[in-house]
Design a protein around this motif. Structure first.
Motif, PDB file in Angstrom:
ATOM      1  N   ALA A   1       2.349  -3.536  -9.278  1.00  0.00           N
ATOM      2  CA  ALA A   1       2.212  -3.124  -7.882  1.00  0.00           C
ATOM      3  C   ALA A   1       2.205  -1.610  -7.746  1.00  0.00           C
ATOM      4  O   ALA A   1       1.435  -1.053  -6.949  1.00  0.00           O
ATOM      5  CB  ALA A   1       3.351  -3.724  -7.063  1.00  0.00           C
ATOM      6  N   VAL A   2       3.040  -0.931  -8.513  1.00  0.00           N
ATOM      7  CA  VAL A   2       3.091   0.530  -8.430  1.00  0.00           C
ATOM      8  C   VAL A   2       1.844   1.150  -9.039  1.00  0.00           C
ATOM      9  O   VAL A   2       1.192   2.005  -8.434  1.00  0.00           O
ATOM     10  CB  VAL A   2       4.359   1.071  -9.131  1.00  0.00           C
ATOM     11  N   ARG A   3       1.501   0.714 -10.244  1.00  0.00           N
ATOM     12  CA  ARG A   3       0.384   1.387 -10.905  1.00  0.00           C
ATOM     13  C   ARG A   3      -0.946   1.066 -10.229  1.00  0.00           C
ATOM     14  O   ARG A   3      -1.845   1.912 -10.189  1.00  0.00           O
ATOM     15  CB  ARG A   3       0.356   1.056 -12.389  1.00  0.00           C
ATOM     16  N   CYS A   4      -1.087  -0.130  -9.662  1.00  0.00           N
ATOM     17  CA  CYS A   4      -2.361  -0.469  -9.049  1.00  0.00           C
ATOM     18  C   CYS A   4      -2.611   0.324  -7.770  1.00  0.00           C
ATOM     19  O   CYS A   4      -3.758   0.661  -7.473  1.00  0.00           O
ATOM     20  CB  CYS A   4      -2.445  -1.966  -8.772  1.00  0.00           C
ATOM     21  N   VAL A   5      -1.562   0.646  -7.025  1.00  0.00           N
ATOM     22  CA  VAL A   5      -1.782   1.447  -5.822  1.00  0.00           C
ATOM     23  C   VAL A   5      -1.961   2.915  -6.178  1.00  0.00           C
ATOM     24  O   VAL A   5      -2.629   3.666  -5.455  1.00  0.00           O
ATOM     25  CB  VAL A   5      -0.635   1.240  -4.806  1.00  0.00           C
ATOM     26  N   ASP A   6      -1.422   3.343  -7.310  1.00  0.00           N
ATOM     27  CA  ASP A   6      -1.664   4.701  -7.801  1.00  0.00           C
ATOM     28  C   ASP A   6      -3.046   4.835  -8.425  1.00  0.00           C
ATOM     29  O   ASP A   6      -3.718   5.855  -8.273  1.00  0.00           O
ATOM     30  CB  ASP A   6      -0.624   5.076  -8.863  1.00  0.00           C
ATOM     31  N   TRP A   7      -3.461   3.812  -9.157  1.00  0.00           N
ATOM     32  CA  TRP A   7      -4.633   3.945 -10.013  1.00  0.00           C
ATOM     33  C   TRP A   7      -5.964   3.795  -9.281  1.00  0.00           C
ATOM     34  O   TRP A   7      -6.925   4.464  -9.632  1.00  0.00           O
ATOM     35  CB  TRP A   7      -4.584   2.905 -11.138  1.00  0.00           C
TER      36      TRP A   7
ATOM     37  N   ALA B   1       0.810  -1.215   0.000  1.00  0.00           N
ATOM     38  CA  ALA B   1       0.000   0.000   0.000  1.00  0.00           C
ATOM     39  C   ALA B   1       0.841   1.262   0.000  1.00  0.00           C
ATOM     40  O   ALA B   1       0.333   2.351  -0.271  1.00  0.00           O
ATOM     41  CB  ALA B   1      -0.931   0.002   1.214  1.00  0.00           C
ATOM     42  N   SER B   2       2.123   1.132   0.281  1.00  0.00           N
ATOM     43  CA  SER B   2       3.004   2.311   0.397  1.00  0.00           C
ATOM     44  C   SER B   2       3.700   2.677  -0.900  1.00  0.00           C
ATOM     45  O   SER B   2       4.480   3.631  -0.927  1.00  0.00           O
ATOM     46  CB  SER B   2       4.068   2.059   1.471  1.00  0.00           C
ATOM     47  N   LEU B   3       3.451   1.946  -1.985  1.00  0.00           N
ATOM     48  CA  LEU B   3       4.252   2.094  -3.203  1.00  0.00           C
ATOM     49  C   LEU B   3       3.804   3.245  -4.104  1.00  0.00           C
ATOM     50  O   LEU B   3       4.244   3.325  -5.255  1.00  0.00           O
ATOM     51  CB  LEU B   3       4.233   0.781  -3.997  1.00  0.00           C
TER      52      LEU B   3
END
Length: 475
Positions: A326-332, A133-135
């Motif tokens: 992992a990065v884009r899913c927590v951003d998106w 969740a922190s990414l």
């Protein structure tokens, strides 16, 4: 670094940083941070590839002379706890999956959903939910500022390409007084990135098709003496070849140091074409590969497929794809309603493009993502208070369409737009002196070109087939 900046004294995580010292210390300006994109391409690895003596690497000798180059692997990427979600066996199974290019997403929706669930469960099995969740990109920007403080810099100079143009405006918005100069190359539309992910992926699909159309047009214009593929009708020959490969796949032997070998069917060939059409330097290899595949040799096309390490729609051998997701899913925070994904997939499919099947349902992994960022910074990313920012957009970019560069320049409080004609993702160090001089002058002297300036690449764009792997071009 704090795992969460809302709890600065709480759990801490390590972040990998590498520095390449300025080669002319007496003329050193400061530190140049950079992000090579992805998301998930490791910056530390890029720093290790810098060779100032030969000019190899992402930056010119003039820039290397004046700056310490700082490569920071964002959390969850590279040596900063790279996210891993699948076993070796699962990766191998996905790499060799028999996708159907006539089906949105390449396989039935139920199987795509099962893949998304497998990925999400695997990520939770290998990383804590708190780490996943922190990414977010806002945390990456805060990590950059922690590194800035740790190395004793009052301000940073920044260059980002592709996804690297998301942390840049984020940093300029959160810490505008700590920006010395900034260049954003092949920018992402951050409004779409944070707030309309399905529209963003639709734009990427259209950009893919546009660059392939440019290859077709150039092949036809150059004529059969230069581009023999299709004997003047490259589209018809292309469609026939994809159908032939899907019906009768080729087996490609491994070539040491070049390509791993495997099966070349229609779906894999389309991945190769997506790679080859998107970079003008690959056009001759693409032509040769298509002609060789017609004659039963798939080596060149398999090579073009194998060099893709990360992609918006995935790729068979994309080694950074798990961290990318992992990065884009927590951003998106993509829609969890499958109907929204189906509607987007239907729109892509009905457009009738040649490569859209892979784009369809390409955000489905995020619909099943097991964590979310509870306090995202979603914009607008205006960089208010930062110095003028140079935005470099390619006229025909296979990933970042030119209107994203226009939107980025408009969204920023103070920006200059520089356009590179022709095909390619990213312009600096790949497009000739016009772009390189402008970027170097911005980074070193803060001397930006006129807004709306245009550069034409010096190297001629040609589809003339090159000798290479599987290089029987029939000439």
């Amino acid at each position: 670094m704090p795992l969460e900046y809302t709890e600065p004294e709480g759990e801490q995580i390590p972040i990998a940083v590498m520095r390449h010292r300025a080669t002319d210390p007496a003329q050193r300006i400061g530190s140049l941070f950079f992000n090579p994109g992805g998301p998930a391409v490791p910056a530390v690895q890029q720093v290790t590839s810098i060779d100032a003596a030969t000019g190899a690497g992402m930056f010119s000798p003039a820039v290397l002379a004046r700056f310490d180059v700082i490569g920071m692997d964002p959390r969850g990427v590279g040596e900063s706890g790279e996210v891993r979600c699948l076993t070796d066996e699962q990766r191998a199974a996905r790499a060799s999956a028999d996708l159907d290019p006539t089906v949105p997403g390449g396989k039935p929706l139920a199987e795509l959903q099962a893949d998304a669930t497998e990925l999400a469960e695997g990520c939770l099995a290998h990383q804590s939910p708190e780490f996943l969740a922190s990414l977010s990109t806002d945390n990456v920007a805060r990590d950059m500022d922690q590194v800035r403080a740790a190395i004793g810099e009052e301000k940073i100079t920044y260059y980002g390409v592709s996804y690297g143009t998301v942390p840049g405006p984020m940093y300029a918005t959160l810490f505008p007084d700590r920006v010395r100069q900034m260049v954003l190359d092949a920018p992402v539309d951050t409004e779409l990135w944070h707030n309309d992910r399905l529209a963003l992926l639709d734009d990427v699909d259209q950009a893919n098709e546009t660059t392939l159309a440019a290859w077709f047009d150039t092949c036809r214009t150059e004529g059969v003496q230069v581009c023999p593929f299709g004997d003047g009708n490259p589209e018809a020959a292309f469609d026939a070849l994809i159908a032939q490969l899907e019906a009768h796949p080729l087996q490609v032997a491994p070539v040491e140091g070049l390509a791993p070998g495997g099966t070349l069917d229609g779906a894999v060939a389309l991945e190769a074409v997506r790679s080859g059409a998107g970079a003008r330097s690959f056009w001759p290899i693409l032509t040769a590969g298509l002609m060789s595949a017609q004659q039963g040799d798939g080596t060149a096309l398999h090579f073009l497929m194998s060099i893709v390490t990360v992609a918006p729609f995935g790729a068979p051998l994309a080694i950074y794809q798990e961290a990318h997701n992992a990065v884009r899913c927590v951003d998106w925070q993509a829609p969890t309603d499958i109907a929204a994904h189906t509607a987007a997939a239907t729109e892509i499919t009905e457009r009738g493009g040649r490569m859209g099947y892979r784009a369809a349902y390409s955000a489905l992994n995020c619909a099943a993502w097991p964590v979310q960022n509870d306090d995202p910074v979603t914009g607008p990313l205006t960089g208010a208070g930062a110095p003028p920012i140079l935005v470099v957009g390619g006229r025909l970019d296979p990933v970042s369409p030119h209107h994203w560069a226009e939107a980025t320049a408009n969204d920023l409080e103070s920006a200059v737009l520089l356009t590179r004609e022709g095909v390619g993702h990213g312009s600096y160090r790949t497009s000739g002196a016009c772009i390189d001089t402008a970027v170097d002058a911005t980074l070193i002297d803060g001397d930006l070109p006129a807004d709306g300036a245009v550069c034409t690449p010096e190297d001629p764009t040609t589809t003339k087939p090159a000798a290479g792997p599987g290089g029987n071009t029939g000439q």
